[in-house]
Design a protein around this motif. Structure first.
Motif, PDB file in Angstrom:
ATOM      1  N   ILE A  72      -6.704   4.426  22.845  1.00 35.20           N
ATOM      2  CA  ILE A  72      -5.796   4.198  23.967  1.00 35.20           C
ATOM      3  C   ILE A  72      -5.649   2.692  24.163  1.00 35.20           C
ATOM      4  O   ILE A  72      -6.632   1.975  24.327  1.00 35.20           O
ATOM      5  CB  ILE A  72      -6.327   4.847  25.265  1.00 35.20           C
ATOM      6  CG1 ILE A  72      -6.510   6.351  25.089  1.00 35.20           C
ATOM      7  CG2 ILE A  72      -5.416   4.539  26.444  1.00 35.20           C
ATOM      8  CD1 ILE A  72      -5.222   7.123  24.887  1.00 35.20           C
ATOM      9  N   CYS A  73      -4.405   2.221  24.151  1.00 30.35           N
ATOM     10  CA  CYS A  73      -4.119   0.799  24.348  1.00 30.35           C
ATOM     11  C   CYS A  73      -4.466   0.409  25.789  1.00 30.35           C
ATOM     12  O   CYS A  73      -4.054   1.086  26.737  1.00 30.35           O
ATOM     13  CB  CYS A  73      -2.652   0.516  24.051  1.00 30.35           C
ATOM     14  SG  CYS A  73      -2.156  -1.193  24.336  1.00 30.35           S
ATOM     15  N   GLU A  74      -5.219  -0.677  25.938  1.00 29.28           N
ATOM     16  CA  GLU A  74      -5.628  -1.142  27.263  1.00 29.28           C
ATOM     17  C   GLU A  74      -4.462  -1.799  28.017  1.00 29.28           C
ATOM     18  O   GLU A  74      -4.530  -1.955  29.225  1.00 29.28           O
ATOM     19  CB  GLU A  74      -6.782  -2.136  27.145  1.00 29.28           C
ATOM     20  CG  GLU A  74      -8.055  -1.535  26.616  1.00 29.28           C
ATOM     21  CD  GLU A  74      -8.736  -0.599  27.586  1.00 29.28           C
ATOM     22  OE1 GLU A  74      -8.636  -0.817  28.809  1.00 29.28           O
ATOM     23  OE2 GLU A  74      -9.358   0.365  27.117  1.00 29.28           O
ATOM     24  N   ARG A  75      -3.411  -2.197  27.310  1.00 31.31           N
ATOM     25  CA  ARG A  75      -2.270  -2.839  27.967  1.00 31.31           C
ATOM     26  C   ARG A  75      -1.308  -1.809  28.532  1.00 31.31           C
ATOM     27  O   ARG A  75      -0.933  -1.860  29.689  1.00 31.31           O
ATOM     28  CB  ARG A  75      -1.517  -3.716  26.971  1.00 31.31           C
ATOM     29  CG  ARG A  75      -2.224  -4.941  26.542  1.00 31.31           C
ATOM     30  CD  ARG A  75      -1.315  -5.740  25.623  1.00 31.31           C
ATOM     31  NE  ARG A  75      -2.027  -6.826  25.013  1.00 31.31           N
ATOM     32  CZ  ARG A  75      -1.907  -7.174  23.743  1.00 31.31           C
ATOM     33  NH1 ARG A  75      -1.077  -6.529  22.957  1.00 31.31           N
ATOM     34  NH2 ARG A  75      -2.589  -8.179  23.268  1.00 31.31           N
ATOM     35  N   CYS A  76      -0.887  -0.865  27.661  1.00 37.30           N
ATOM     36  CA  CYS A  76       0.170   0.064  28.067  1.00 37.30           C
ATOM     37  C   CYS A  76      -0.330   1.480  28.307  1.00 37.30           C
ATOM     38  O   CYS A  76       0.444   2.351  28.709  1.00 37.30           O
ATOM     39  CB  CYS A  76       1.284   0.077  27.029  1.00 37.30           C
ATOM     40  SG  CYS A  76       0.790   0.740  25.424  1.00 37.30           S
ATOM     41  N   ASN A  77      -1.605   1.741  28.033  1.00 40.37           N
ATOM     42  CA  ASN A  77      -2.218   3.044  28.255  1.00 40.37           C
ATOM     43  C   ASN A  77      -1.606   4.144  27.384  1.00 40.37           C
ATOM     44  O   ASN A  77      -1.612   5.303  27.756  1.00 40.37           O
ATOM     45  CB  ASN A  77      -2.155   3.418  29.741  1.00 40.37           C
ATOM     46  CG  ASN A  77      -3.320   4.265  30.163  1.00 40.37           C
ATOM     47  OD1 ASN A  77      -4.376   4.216  29.537  1.00 40.37           O
ATOM     48  ND2 ASN A  77      -3.136   5.034  31.219  1.00 40.37           N
ATOM     49  N   GLU A  78      -1.091   3.769  26.226  1.00 41.53           N
ATOM     50  CA  GLU A  78      -0.525   4.723  25.273  1.00 41.53           C
ATOM     51  C   GLU A  78      -1.443   4.821  24.054  1.00 41.53           C
ATOM     52  O   GLU A  78      -2.062   3.836  23.656  1.00 41.53           O
ATOM     53  CB  GLU A  78       0.865   4.256  24.814  1.00 41.53           C
ATOM     54  CG  GLU A  78       1.904   4.226  25.904  1.00 41.53           C
ATOM     55  CD  GLU A  78       2.315   5.606  26.368  1.00 41.53           C
ATOM     56  OE1 GLU A  78       2.373   6.525  25.529  1.00 41.53           O
ATOM     57  OE2 GLU A  78       2.571   5.746  27.581  1.00 41.53           O
TER      58      GLU A  78
END
Length: 175
Positions: A72-78
């Motif tokens: 899970i990307c910590e920037r965009c939560n995707e």
């Protein structure tokens, strides 16, 4: 060569004497801690392990792991796909054996009372250690733009008086 399911427990010293080589897979579902550390790990983990003895007659095994996980990307939560490619080199040691005597190229791994190691758990540890500390896309792939990643402006700090300016004034008074 056909990839086979590898054993979970094995004797590294006996395999080193036979100069055994394993090329196979572990199912990601067998690695519970890895499953908890990532968003998903659905594919098999490719494993290559070769056992041997070195010039000092020390048994060792080395190899490579390849896996595809979703983080899970910590920037965009995707979620995004992340490829893990890990190399390792271990030397089995018994409980109480001096690990400082090992060459630097080898990581020590302790064998149990039967002289075996849990290869599945050891390789799962390697994959977990290879995960990034902070997971995020490359900036160009992330849905958040570069302008969305900055949060306000930093105001310049007001100039503070130098606490040693008083000493400078004292020096002038003495002259």
């Amino acid at each position: 060569m056909q990839k086979v399911k590898l054993p979970k427990q094995l004797d590294p010293v006996r395999n080193a004497m036979k100069r055994a080589e394993y090329i196979g897979v572990y199912q990601a579902s067998d690695m519970v801690r890895l499953q908890q550390a990532v968003a998903s790990a659905d594919s098999d983990i490719d494993v290559e392990v070769s056992f041997s003895k070195d010039a000092q007659e020390l048994a060792f095994f080395e190899g490579r792991l390849k896996a595809q996980v979703s983080l899970i990307c910590e920037r965009c939560n995707e979620p995004f796909a992340h490829h893990l490619d890990v190399s390792f080199c271990y030397c089995p040691v018994k409980d109480g054996q001096d690990m400082d005597e090992l060459p630097e190229a080898y990581e020590p791994v302790e064998v149990d009372e039967h002289g075996e190691i849990n290869l599945l758990q050891l390789l799962e540890d390697e994959l977990i250690l290879a995960l990034p500390i902070v997971a995020f896309h490359a900036e160009e792939d992330c849905k958040r733009g570069a302008d969305e990643m900055s949060f306000g402006e930093i105001e310049p700090v007001a100039e503070r008086p130098n606490p040693f300016a008083v000493l400078k004034e004292l020096k002038r008074d003495q002259e």
